[in-house]
Design an enzyme around this catalytic site. Sequence first.
Site: not given
Length: 515
Positions: A48, A42, A81, A353, A101, A50, A12, A15
């Site tokens: 993770i 699972s 962002k 990502i 930028p 972060v 899960g 990703a």
Amino acid sequence: MKPIKKIVVVGGGTAGWLTACIIAARHKGREASGFSVTLIESANTPTIGVGEGTWPTMRSTLSRIGVSETEFFRQCDAAFKQGALFSRWTTGQASDAYFHPLMLPQGFSHTNLVPHWLQQNLHKSSEQNFCDAVCPQGVICQKGLAPKTISHAEFEAVANYAYHLDAGKFAVFLQQHACKQLNVQHRIADVTQVKLTDSGDIDRLVLNGDQEIAGDLFIDCTGFRALLIGDAMQVPFKDCKDILFCDTALAVQVPYENEFSPIATHTISTAQSAGWIWDIGLPTRRGVGHVYSSQHISDEQAERELAAYIGKDSVSARKIKIRAGHRETFWKNNCVAVGLSAGFMEPLEASAIVMIELSAKLIAEQLPVCREVMDIVAKRFNATTLYRWGRIIDFLKLHYVLTQRRDSDFWRDNLDPSSIPDRLKELLLLWSYQSPWFHDEFNQVEEIFPAASYQYVLYGMKFKTQVEADTLQNTAKYAERLLRENRNLTEKLGLSLPYHRDLIMKIHERGLQTV
């Protein structure tokens, strides 16, 4: 012919769910003919969580899979962002900072403004920085402004943007969308065995010791564990710690002073003695972390630097080990790796990502019709993905080799020629005589870092490129017009865009217009 209809995603997190969504959305029309996407997750493996920075590609990805941008902001603690501010990377001084930028320099596809900017600043004691000369976004960020207004529709923008987000909430958001809107089948189970065919393909997975699930294509999103691509398929991992030294991160969450505190609309990356600190602003908190080389400083020293950054005497941080590198092959037989199981580099420039997005998009678009042609598609996927990882390594290393810092072994070791990739050495030599522009050295479709990104980093870090003044005559007037237009646009946007937090509050209250 053996058709490819049953896709099994293992793992899960961002990703797994993003990959499942992208493939299911692309092939939604094939459900009636038996096409299906199943995700096995699972309950015993923590994520993770972060990865909080994205690229502008996420806007098109969310739109393509049918997500509401308003709901994304509301449920994922998302913020805008607009790039990254790099502080103390060049000289280490407090005044040392530059922006990378997300907007291209003015007129980028027609004229390279770098030599004109260099020529204008050749004999000046204090130059206008490159970003502000060619693009308004650095000023927008410094003023804390959003990249659009509430009257703009979802995913539309005045200034190009990506997102900061809560990775844990994002995975849950994608899971709900995948299962409710895209008919992704979700199974909570542990994979206890991987059964292979005589030809080496994955035939089926054994779940919880007794159940089995078969598939035509298996996608490994099991993170650093690499259950399928590493354990079952025995694909080696290529280590890159001889180039990128950072191997450990300490992550903390920092509350705002109050609910109306400004939210930075860019990632802040501040160099330290043996690494750097990220600072990401979400509506409810900041995510702050110290990425460092354990070969150059101890965990205790790294904690002290992190505590000093956030103004504390000490911190209680989550420690994350980083294994910089990638698989030698990403797609083997009928198994393909996406996310951390494929590779990971330090989070400078937030490449994690976007590599999930690009890999999943490539799988979805090139999904082989049948097993007989899968190896051809796999070969092309591997070549493209290997090229992308190589360019990520080059671009991350660029930030270290342009430094003028000599105040620690970490910075001095980064300048060791043996640690610099040959391709990057060649480009730096080339760029000392001619600046990067458009597709001179960047001719791949969906180049991971375009020439404009190299321009912002090179000239933000005071790289010197020779300028032949007589070669500029034909484009001088046009370049001056572009620079003047940028000044006017910067002033206009500075007066018309709302503050970042104000826009997010309006999105939560009223929502953006749907497309």
